[in-house]
Design a protein around this motif. Structure first.
Motif, short mmCIF file in Angstrom:
data_model
loop_
_atom_site.label_atom_id
_atom_site.label_comp_id
_atom_site.label_asym_id
_atom_site.label_seq_id
_atom_site.Cartn_x
_atom_site.Cartn_y
_atom_site.Cartn_z
N ILE A 137 0.85 -1.19 0.00
CA ILE A 137 0.00 0.00 0.00
C ILE A 137 0.89 1.23 0.00
CG2 ILE A 137 -1.72 1.28 1.34
CD1 ILE A 137 -2.87 -1.27 0.26
N GLY A 138 0.59 2.15 -0.90
CA GLY A 138 1.36 3.38 -0.98
C GLY A 138 2.28 3.37 -2.17
N SER A 139 2.41 4.51 -2.82
CA SER A 139 3.25 4.60 -4.01
C SER A 139 3.89 5.97 -4.05
CB SER A 139 2.41 4.38 -5.26
OG SER A 139 3.18 4.58 -6.40
N PRO A 140 5.22 6.08 -4.09
CA PRO A 140 6.18 4.96 -4.04
C PRO A 140 6.08 4.21 -2.72
CG PRO A 140 7.27 7.06 -4.54
CD PRO A 140 5.90 7.38 -4.13
N ALA A 141 6.62 3.00 -2.73
CA ALA A 141 6.46 2.14 -1.56
C ALA A 141 7.27 2.65 -0.38
CB ALA A 141 6.92 0.73 -1.91
N MET A 142 6.89 2.16 0.78
CA MET A 142 7.59 2.50 2.02
C MET A 142 9.06 2.07 1.92
SD MET A 142 6.63 1.15 5.82
CE MET A 142 5.43 2.33 6.42
N ASN A 143 9.94 2.85 2.54
CA ASN A 143 11.35 2.50 2.61
C ASN A 143 11.59 1.58 3.79
OD1 ASN A 143 12.42 4.43 0.54
ND2 ASN A 143 11.44 5.87 1.94
N PHE A 144 12.41 0.56 3.57
CA PHE A 144 12.73 -0.35 4.65
C PHE A 144 14.23 -0.30 4.94
CE2 PHE A 144 8.90 -2.25 2.72
CZ PHE A 144 8.07 -2.16 3.82
#
Ligand SMILES: Nc1ncnc2c1ncn2[C@@H]1O[C@H](COP(=O)(O)OP(=O)(O)O)[C@@H](O)[C@H]1O
Ligand SMILES: [Mg+2]
Lengths: 400, 298
Positions: free
Chosen positions: A235-242
């Motif tokens: 969910i979310g764009s751009p994706a969450m940073n890990f």
């Protein structure tokens, strides 16, 4: 109008493939529910079980409190829009729209009024005598919608109904669809693999992966409180940073530097062992350009590798100092959601910040980014689960 | 540069295509001669039949490419012939009933083969098709024996049953490929729209498979209309004799047993060809489409 309940539903195909695993959902009357997940995760299978086109291997499906597992599709009074639209090619638009009513044996004049009404709502009145082959993609899509609404069923099921439209029409139709559903107030289950569609359309979103329900909640809830790494990344764009990190003495230690644990997180991390390694999740908008505005919060020096200016936003890409976050769940995420392809790198190997368009960051130069610690998420690298008890309604962590 | 580049690969393509096009238009005289030759070769026997049917019985032996004294008397005579008229009636009944039954039963079988998942589907289809490889002569005698025991000799039903065994495999095969190409979604849409399985079949599948049914029907009709071997084996009188068998028996009846009524046979043959010619011309495109359906998309 109907309430749809799924209780411990499983689907095992004849070849032994376990496509849906223990699906539990309660869809109240009038809700717009979205099933979202990567291709092959069992969304269509779940939808087809509700429609009655696919047998239920285990569990119970209830319509308004009544178990309907064994009911034929025709006796469920649920209509469905297929991805291919499935318009009857040998019938005109009028005959297509009238088909469900004719089968139900409704009187002629009622059929006529209802078809004309549905056609008016969907702007098809001028095309009633055409065959589907002579319609544009958007018109075909509307005929499919019309055939679903014309008999006022108890619920609508839609399997990726917009995926055959071009991008612009898709956005437009999406808005019309949401308006139509709100006006009719009919319970709707909508399947999509597109998280943007899921976030913009639904009252609630159910995220599925590999046949398992990951999380269900309002779009806001999913965005703010993902229960696990999969949901956070999908969910979310751009994706969450890990980012790989360690919990140490009330601080989150990363290769880039340390972040303080805020009060909200401190409350929830009481059970965490000291020196526990974690995966830190930061949404792209959790970063800001320290050069632009004053503020508090930890700051980091990074070297910008790519800059994408979208007009309203500016995306700056940079690499984490270390090798990036490593976890089985992250690998799964990359593989199953195809996120790795989308960002040209696996999650965790490149980070992205959504900055103010006024920002002066440039490729190859160093920039100072500030992290908003209220926008962070923490996950267990072993299980992929969020370290927060996500059920509690949290005051922070909302998207800006 | 970059704007010129894309144009380049296109031009050889155009150059390549144009000679092909010229060939396709068939302006080459060699091709025309070939076509004319083939058409003459195919149609000459039929022309010969027609011109014989227009001769008087005295002129039958005259060596000429056309009838010396053209007459329609053979045509009026043939309609006076009870065997021929009864044969026409029998043929019409046998061919029509065979066609209807074969399309009806064949479409159920084909639907099952195309849609349902069950073990040994391919084997069943192969078995069905293998039935057509038996030469009729191999089964004519056994059927005659069997029919004698069952009292089905010289009955219309006694012809329809063996005709069905030959027509059904072809019908099933043609219709299976048609049903396969109808998207499953359409039937499922009908089901959620409130139809029963049979309604979905009748209102959605059947109309879409209509060209296939027409093809299969016409081919079956032609086969049953023309069939000769079983017809002469299994019939003994005009009660059940079909037209080809009746014509074959003109020798014995019309000419009193010794004169060969060649003119009469020719006229009858021309007459029974006419319905088939009309049928084939009317449905030419459908038959070709029906025979190639499935083959192209594989
Ligand atoms: N009839 C079937 N037999 C066996 N496996 C199937 C069948 N239909 C779908 N599957 C498998 O079930 C999984 C889920 O399929 P589906 O529900 O269509 O996924 P999606 O989420 O893309 O709609 C896929 O891996 C697919 O290959
Ligand atoms: Mg699907």
């Amino acid at each position: 109008m109907a309430r749809i309940e799924l209780r411990g539903i499983h689907k095992r195909y004849a070849d032994g493939f376990h496509a849906v695993k223990d699906l539990n959902l309660d869809i109240p009357d009038g809700e717009f529910m979205i099933f979202v997940g990567p291709s092959g995760c069992g969304k269509s299978t779940a939808l087809r079980m509700i429609a009655g086109l696919e047998g239920i291997s285990e569990g119970e499906l209830l319509l308004d409190g009544e178990v309907v597992n064994e009911l034929e599709p025709k006796d469920r009074d649920i209509s469905m829009v297929f991805q291919s639209y499935a318009l009857y090619p040998h019938m005109t638009v009028r005959q297509n729209l009238a088909f469900p009513l004719r089968i139900a044996g409704r009187p002629k004049d009622e059929i006529e009024t209802r078809v004309n009404e549905a056609a008016a709502v969907l702007q098809l009145s001028d095309h009633l005598d055409r065959k589907p082959a002579n319609l544009s993609g958007g018109q075909r899509q509307r005929v499919a919608m019309g055939r679903a609404i014309v008999r006022s069923p108890r619920a609508f099921l839609m399997d990726e109904p917009l995926s055959n439209l071009d991008a612009k029409l898709r956005v437009q139709t999406r808005t019309e669809l949401a308006r139509l559903q709100r006006r009719l107030g009919t319970t709707t289950v909508y399947v999509t693999h597109d998280q943007t569609e899921a976030m913009t359309l639904g009252d609630r979103v159910a995220v599925l992966n590999a046949g398992e329900l990951q999380q269900v909640g309002t779009p806001r809830d999913l965005y703010a409180h993902p229960r696990n790494i999969f949901v956070a990344g999908f969910i979310g764009s751009p994706a969450m940073n890990f980012i790989a990190a360690e919990l140490q003495g009330g601080e989150i230690r990363t290769a880039r530097g340390d972040l303080p644990v805020n009060d909200w997180w401190r409350e929830r991390l009481t059970g965490a062992s000291p020196n526990q390694s974690v995966i830190l999740g930061i949404r792209p908008e959790g970063f800001s350009d320290a050069a632009l505005e004053e503020g508090t919060g930890p700051e980091f020096d990074v070297e910008i590798e790519v800059v994408e200016s979208m007009g309203s936003d500016l995306f700056a890409y940079f690499s984490p100092e270390s090798t990036g976050a490593r976890s089985q769940s992250l690998d799964d995420l990359a593989q199953q959601s195809g996120l790795g392809d989308a960002t040209a790198s696996r999650p965790g190997e490149q980070l992205v910040a959504r900055l103010d368009p006024m920002s002066r960051v440039a490729v190859g130069q160093h920039a100072r980014l500030r992290i908003d610690t209220s926008h962070i998420a923490l996950f267990d690298p072993e299980t992929g689960l969020s370290l927060a008890d996500h059920e509690s309604t949290a005051p922070t962590l909302t998207s800006a | 540069m970059s704007t010129v580049a894309p144009a380049r690969p296109a031009s050889p393509e155009v150059a390549e295509r144009s000679p092909k096009k010229r060939k396709g238009q068939g302006t080459s005289p060699v091709l025309w001669i070939g076509v004319v030759f083939v058409v003459l070769f195919c149609l000459f026997p039929f022309y010969w039949l027609v011109q014989i049917s227009l001769r008087t019985s005295q002129d039958i032996g005259v060596a000429a490419l056309y009838p010396p004294n053209p007459t329609l008397s053979n045509y009026s005579d043939v309609f006076q012939n009870d065997d021929f008229v009864a044969g026409l009636r029998n043929s019409a009944i046998v061919a029509t009933v065979t066609t209807l039954l074969s399309v009806l039963v064949g479409s159920f079988a084909a639907y099952a083969l195309a849609r349902l998942r069950f073990r040994g589907k391919f084997t069943i289809l192969a078995l069905i098709l293998s039935v057509t490889t038996f030469p009729p002569i191999a089964i004519a005698l056994p059927i005659f024996q069997l029919w004698t025991d069952l009292g089905l000799n010289n009955t219309l039903i006694g012809l329809i049953i063996p005709y069905l065994t030959f027509a059904l495999p072809l019908t099933t095969y043609i219709l299976t490929s048609f049903f396969r190409e109808i998207p499953r979604d359409l039937e499922e849409a009908a089901l959620v729209d409130g139809a029963t399985r049979f309604q979905a079949f009748r209102k959605v599948v059947v109309p879409l498979a209509a060209p296939g049914m027409a093809t299969a029907g016409i081919l079956t009709f032609i086969f049953a209309w023309n069939e000769y071997l079983l017809a002469i084996t299994l019939t003994t009188s005009k009660a059940a004799r079909t037209v080809p068998a009746a014509i074959g028996n003109f020798n014995d009846t019309a000419g009193g047993g010794y004169a060969q009524p060649v003119g009469l046979i020719a006229a009858a043959s021309v007459l029974i060809s006419i319905p088939l010619i009309i049928l084939v011309l009317a449905f030419q495109k459908r038959i070709v489409a029906g025979l190639t359906a499935g083959a192209v998309k594989g």
